[in-house]
Design a protein around this motif. Structure first.
Motif, PDB file in Angstrom:
ATOM      1  N   TYR A 185     -58.477  -9.474  -8.882  1.00 52.39           N
ATOM      2  CA  TYR A 185     -57.252  -8.983  -9.574  1.00 52.39           C
ATOM      3  C   TYR A 185     -57.107  -7.453  -9.466  1.00 52.39           C
ATOM      4  CZ  TYR A 185     -56.574 -13.846 -11.542  1.00 52.39           C
ATOM      5  OH  TYR A 185     -56.429 -15.007 -11.718  1.00 52.39           O
ATOM      6  N   ASP A 186     -56.110  -6.895  -8.970  1.00 49.96           N
ATOM      7  CA  ASP A 186     -55.830  -5.646  -8.743  1.00 49.96           C
ATOM      8  C   ASP A 186     -54.306  -5.370  -9.108  1.00 49.96           C
ATOM      9  OD1 ASP A 186     -55.448  -3.095  -8.056  1.00 49.96           O
ATOM     10  OD2 ASP A 186     -56.045  -3.115  -6.029  1.00 49.96           O
ATOM     11  N   LEU A 187     -54.116  -4.904 -10.208  1.00 53.50           N
ATOM     12  CA  LEU A 187     -52.946  -4.800 -10.980  1.00 53.50           C
ATOM     13  C   LEU A 187     -51.819  -3.949  -9.940  1.00 53.50           C
ATOM     14  CD1 LEU A 187     -53.204  -4.989 -14.778  1.00 53.50           C
ATOM     15  CD2 LEU A 187     -52.848  -6.812 -13.004  1.00 53.50           C
ATOM     16  N   SER A 188     -52.793  -2.806  -9.364  1.00 55.64           N
ATOM     17  CA  SER A 188     -51.691  -2.072  -8.344  1.00 55.64           C
ATOM     18  C   SER A 188     -51.230  -2.691  -7.229  1.00 55.64           C
ATOM     19  CB  SER A 188     -52.775  -0.738  -7.819  1.00 55.64           C
ATOM     20  OG  SER A 188     -53.502  -1.317  -6.951  1.00 55.64           O
ATOM     21  N   VAL A 242     -64.245  -5.971 -13.227  1.00 52.91           N
ATOM     22  CA  VAL A 242     -63.067  -6.447 -12.180  1.00 52.91           C
ATOM     23  C   VAL A 242     -63.102  -7.877 -12.254  1.00 52.91           C
ATOM     24  CG1 VAL A 242     -62.454  -6.348  -9.945  1.00 52.91           C
ATOM     25  CG2 VAL A 242     -63.364  -4.298 -10.879  1.00 52.91           C
ATOM     26  N   ASP A 243     -62.129  -8.517 -12.203  1.00 51.33           N
ATOM     27  CA  ASP A 243     -61.806 -10.018 -12.377  1.00 51.33           C
ATOM     28  C   ASP A 243     -61.917 -10.515 -10.979  1.00 51.33           C
ATOM     29  OD1 ASP A 243     -61.588 -11.912 -14.146  1.00 51.33           O
ATOM     30  OD2 ASP A 243     -59.740 -11.434 -14.661  1.00 51.33           O
ATOM     31  N   HIS A 244     -62.776 -11.202 -10.431  1.00 55.35           N
ATOM     32  CA  HIS A 244     -62.947 -11.694  -9.102  1.00 55.35           C
ATOM     33  C   HIS A 244     -63.166 -13.052  -9.017  1.00 55.35           C
ATOM     34  CE1 HIS A 244     -63.879 -11.230  -4.653  1.00 55.35           C
ATOM     35  NE2 HIS A 244     -64.828 -11.869  -4.933  1.00 55.35           N
ATOM     36  N   CYS A 245     -62.481 -13.819  -8.089  1.00 53.76           N
ATOM     37  CA  CYS A 245     -62.736 -15.307  -7.713  1.00 53.76           C
ATOM     38  C   CYS A 245     -63.815 -15.472  -6.623  1.00 53.76           C
ATOM     39  CB  CYS A 245     -61.549 -16.170  -7.507  1.00 53.76           C
ATOM     40  SG  CYS A 245     -61.925 -17.693  -7.103  1.00 53.76           S
TER      41      CYS A 245
END
Ligand SMILES: [Zn+2]
Length: 164
Positions: free
Chosen positions: A11-14, A1-4
């Protein structure tokens, strides 16, 4: 999971279809800051952008992302030439821009980008482009939408940090 870690964005494409509304809301918050008090054009430390410089960057990101989204609709996997993030600060004189002008421009830029998102049909969201950063990667328009929301959220936080 891409997280800042910095701004706590995942980042959640949904969530891509909700990005447009969130972008408009957060850009409205940036415009409110630009119309408020504070030394908007002044850097607290030399290497960190002033609030108006961050706002100019977000405005230009929105305009560039709009062109990238439109390009992905009419071309197959188009490349995304770099926007010149750092060069623009000097070339466009970000620090000298009038906050009220930037407030108006960033509002229009958000409307222009999110209008393209709002018009995407179900099959359009999976159309893709080749994003350069951090390395060339094929990305969908869903990703472009959530990534652009992250840009807006992240820099809204930067702007507030410079005024705190
Ligand atoms: Zn962030």
């Amino acid at each position: 999971v891409d997280h800042c870690q910095e701004c706590d964005y995942t980042y959640d494409l949904s969530t891509a279809r909700a990005a447009a509304q969130a972008i408009r809301g957060q850009v409205a918050d940036i415009a409110t800051v630009l119309r408020g008090p504070g030394e908007l054009g002044k850097r607290l430390v030399p290497e960190v952008w002033a609030p108006v410089e961050y706002a100019c960057h977000v405005r230009d990101v929105l305009l560039v992302q709009r062109e990238r989204a439109l390009s992905a609709l009419r071309n197959d996997k188009p490349a995304c030439p770099p926007m010149g993030r750092d060069e623009r600060v000097e070339h466009d004189g970000y620090a000298t821009q009038v906050p009220e002008d930037v407030a108006r421009q960033i509002t229009d830029a958000a409307q222009m980008f999110t209008n393209v998102l709002d018009r995407l049909g179900d099959s359009d969201w999976s159309r893709s482009l080749v994003y350069n950063y951090p390395e060339p990667t094929e990305r969908s328009l869903e990703w472009l939408a959530v990534h652009t929301l992250h840009e807006v959220q992240h820099h809204l936080r930067d702007i507030r940090g410079q005024l705190a």
